[in-house]
Scaffold this active site. Structure first.
Site, mmCIF file in Angstrom:
data_model
loop_
_atom_site.group_PDB
_atom_site.id
_atom_site.type_symbol
_atom_site.label_atom_id
_atom_site.label_comp_id
_atom_site.label_asym_id
_atom_site.label_seq_id
_atom_site.Cartn_x
_atom_site.Cartn_y
_atom_site.Cartn_z
ATOM 1 N N THR A 1 47.902 41.667 46.590
ATOM 2 C CA THR A 1 46.520 41.558 47.064
ATOM 3 C C THR A 1 46.408 40.496 48.158
ATOM 4 O O THR A 1 47.046 39.446 48.095
ATOM 5 C CB THR A 1 45.554 41.218 45.918
ATOM 6 O OG1 THR A 1 45.969 40.005 45.290
ATOM 7 C CG2 THR A 1 45.561 42.330 44.876
ATOM 8 N N ASP B 1 42.581 37.557 34.082
ATOM 9 C CA ASP B 1 41.456 38.384 33.646
ATOM 10 C C ASP B 1 40.552 38.787 34.802
ATOM 11 O O ASP B 1 39.955 39.861 34.788
ATOM 12 C CB ASP B 1 40.640 37.627 32.592
ATOM 13 C CG ASP B 1 41.449 37.350 31.327
ATOM 14 O OD1 ASP B 1 42.419 38.089 31.075
ATOM 15 O OD2 ASP B 1 41.120 36.385 30.604
ATOM 16 N N HIS C 1 48.797 39.464 42.136
ATOM 17 C CA HIS C 1 47.983 38.394 42.710
ATOM 18 C C HIS C 1 48.924 37.270 43.144
ATOM 19 O O HIS C 1 49.558 36.626 42.313
ATOM 20 C CB HIS C 1 46.991 37.882 41.659
ATOM 21 C CG HIS C 1 45.888 37.040 42.217
ATOM 22 N ND1 HIS C 1 46.095 36.012 43.103
ATOM 23 C CD2 HIS C 1 44.533 37.083 42.010
ATOM 24 C CE1 HIS C 1 44.949 35.450 43.422
ATOM 25 N NE2 HIS C 1 43.982 36.087 42.785
#
Length: 607
Positions: free
Chosen positions: A176, A206, A145
């Site tokens: 991503t 998370d 990320h």
């Protein structure tokens, strides 16, 4: 039985007798009286124990011919001998700082010998020993990320990626580009393509882990819907559990023309607001050759990967805002520790909550939709914090504190009914109907509280649950047993929040987590019902989470139930659900714990 010892030089100690045993490498200095302060290593040279465990060695490498530092003390000796060059190999292992528990730290043991053949023989022998040490990953898919934690994901991957290269683990790295990118990639992979990897690693928080969890399980987890109270009135919620199982299996096999599949990527138009959903894009993956031990059997092409299984694992290199899953499963929020756990192939089973949405709103008429959560599912306060925080993404991680304060000051409560399965021989700590739920004093034990058993490495509670699951793998048999033993208990009224913790949910703001004694794979949810109460008491309750050793669940307005499943019904479309930090719009849901559904690259929190 051990091999005969051989004399090598160890950097910093000089001559040592090295012996290969069944579980490790024994090292005995030939001149123990010559302690050395000359430690040379790239990262950290540890104080050498008499044995280097193979389970703690993550790589073996041959080095170029170079100097070996010995226990030389005198100035003349240093000048004469410090530049002795030898053929060398290095054993990469792990060590810990004095504080315990503590993060894992890479360390090096550099061995040398004047004979190149002897060095190569030792290198090849040790590589063989390491390859026989458990099931370590060879091919991994990694999702990074780029925006989480103000770019922390990219920086953390740059820090740990050399460890994977050193351990000769192939990684397919995907940065991503949008919400749903990881979900689309994994859900579109065929089972043959997925089977080429030993696991999937998330470099993020998370929320991204939740995305890859749903992408993998959406079409590969075949199980009945969660049980529901009698008369609930939906397909799959009737009293006949065997019919319920068949309904699930029939409805969850997608076909090109099936408009009723319940997977997230093929659900009704009301799902357009879900963060996991996005336009499908080609994955463009270069799939490595499958491991020969996992080749598919002819005629079994339609069900190559199913969950739970023993070989496929998920990993997290923490880079998010809270990283509750990592803290609850390793005890450390440290990227290097998590990377080493992945490389060494550590494994724990993890319960997953299956969340079935019967209705997105009270007036909706749609087929059920399924989502999965690994840490927490919450409605009311927890859902509103996530919804509010979406307005302030520009603030970074600080948006959660700001949004939490705004939602707290509004002090909204929500009318709802909750039914949960009461488990025999367990007692829920709740306030009775006659109690004043607005009382200021914490509820003293009306029953004798059982001693809290905290989930740790090699947890016996999780082991017993795993043994029980292995003895009852048949889905229909599980459903039949659950139906025979279930007793539904209802709780209704106005709630500030309704939540279910799957794991302890430890984080830096809540060192003990939401439920200190929640276990990683015991097959239970911890249902937390926070009834409406005065604002100061709610604040008191919340502040109890911020310090270790307190009991925030002991207030009279707090209900805490340990249960395998529950159903939630709201008559108003007032709030949203928070599933591991992802929003999920639903007014009627059923939730069940799927025991040991996935495996995680972790070893459990250490004492």
């Amino acid at each position: 039985m051990q091999d005969g010892g051989e004399v090598l030089f160890l950097d910093g100690l000089g001559e040592v007798a090295v012996t290969v045993g069944r579980n490790g490498l024994s090292v005995q200095p030939l001149h123990p009286e010559l302690a050395s302060s000359c430690w040379s290593s790239i990262t950290l040279q540890p104080k050498l124990d008499s044995k280097i465990k193979f389970s703690d060695v993550y790589a073996i490498e041959m080095l170029d011919k170079g100097p070996i530092c010995g226990p030389w003390y005198t100035r003349t000796a240093i000048q004469d001998k410090k530049n002795i060059e030898m053929h060398r190999f290095v054993v990469h292992g792990i060590t810990r700082r004095r504080k315990h528990p503590s993060p894992w730290v890479p360390c090096e043991h550099i061995f040398g010998h004047k004979d190149l053949k002897i060095c190569k023989d030792w290198f090849e022998r040790l590589v063989l020993c390491i390859n026989n040490e458990g099931v370590r990953p060879k091919n991994l898919m990694v999702f990074v990320h780029p925006l989480c934690g103000k770019g922390r994901g990219v920086r953390n991957w740059e820090t740990v990626s050399p460890l994977f290269v050193r351990a000769k683990i192939k990684t397919k790295v995907i940065v991503t580009e949008r919400a749903g990118h990881a979900y689309d990639t994994l859900s579109s992979l065929s089972d043959i393509e997925l089977k080429a990897f030993d696991g999937v690693v998330v470099v993020g928080g998370d929320g991204l882990f939740n995305e890859i969890l749903n992408g993998i399980l959406s079409s590969r987890h075949k199980v009945s819907y969660p049980p529901t109270p009698e008369g609930f009135g939906y397909v799959g919620s009737n009293d006949n559990c065997e019919e319920q199982t068949r309904n699930w299996i029939n409805s969850s096999i997608p076909t090109p023309d099936s408009g009723n599949a319940i997977f997230p990527g093929n659900s009704s138009k009301c799902d357009d607001q879900e963060p996991l959903l996005s336009t499908s894009h080609p994955t463009g993956l270069e799939i490595p050759s499958s491991n020969s031990t996992k080749e598919p059997c002819i005629g079994d092409q339609d069900n190559l990967v199913a969950f739970p299984n023993d070989w496929f694992r998920l990993g997290i290199i923490p880079s998010g805002s809270t990283d509750a899953i990592v803290l609850s499963t390793t005890g450390e929020r440290d990227p290097v520790t998590s990377a080493l756990l992945i490389i060494l192939g550590r494994k724990v089973s993890l319960d997953i909550a299956q969340v079935v949405r019967w209705k997105s709103s009270p007036t909706a008429e749609v087929l059920p939709t399924v989502r999965y959560a690994a840490s927490f599912a919450g409605y009311g306060f927890y859902g509103e914090v996530i919804r509010e925080s979406e307005k302030y993404r520009w603030m970074g991680p600080a948006r959660y504190d700001f949004s939490g304060t705004m939602v707290f000051l509004k002090h909204r409560s929500y009318e709802a009914k909750v039914a949960f399965l009461e488990i025999p021989y367990t007692h829920s700590l709740t306030a009775s109907a006659e109690d004043d739920i607005t009382g200021a004093q914490p509820l003293q034990s009306r029953w004798k509280k059982p001693r809290k058993v905290i989930c740790r490495t090699n947890c016996f509670v999780c082991k017993e649950a795993s043994t029980s699951r292995q003895n009852s793998e048949d889905v229909s048999e599980n459903s039949r047993t659950l139906c025979e033993n279930q007793k539904w208990v209802w709780s209704e009224g106005r709630f500030l929040s309704v939540g279910a913790a799957i794991i302890s949910c430890r984080n830096e703001r809540a060192p003990d987590g939401l439920v200190a004694d929640a276990h990683l794979s015991d097959g239970f949810l911890h249902l937390l019902l926070i009834r409406d109460c005065p604002l100061p008491l709610y604040l008191w309750h919340l502040t109890q989470f911020t310090k270790k050793g307190l009991d925030p669940l002991s207030f009279k307005f707090v209900e805490h139930h340990k249960t395998p499943a529950f159903t939630f019904i709201s008559s108003h479309d007032e709030s949203v659900w928070n599933l591991d930090g992802e929003m999920f719009q639903a007014s009627e849901v059923s939730v069940q714990a799927c025991r040991g559904l996935v495996n995680l690259f972790a070893s459990g929190p250490e004492v």
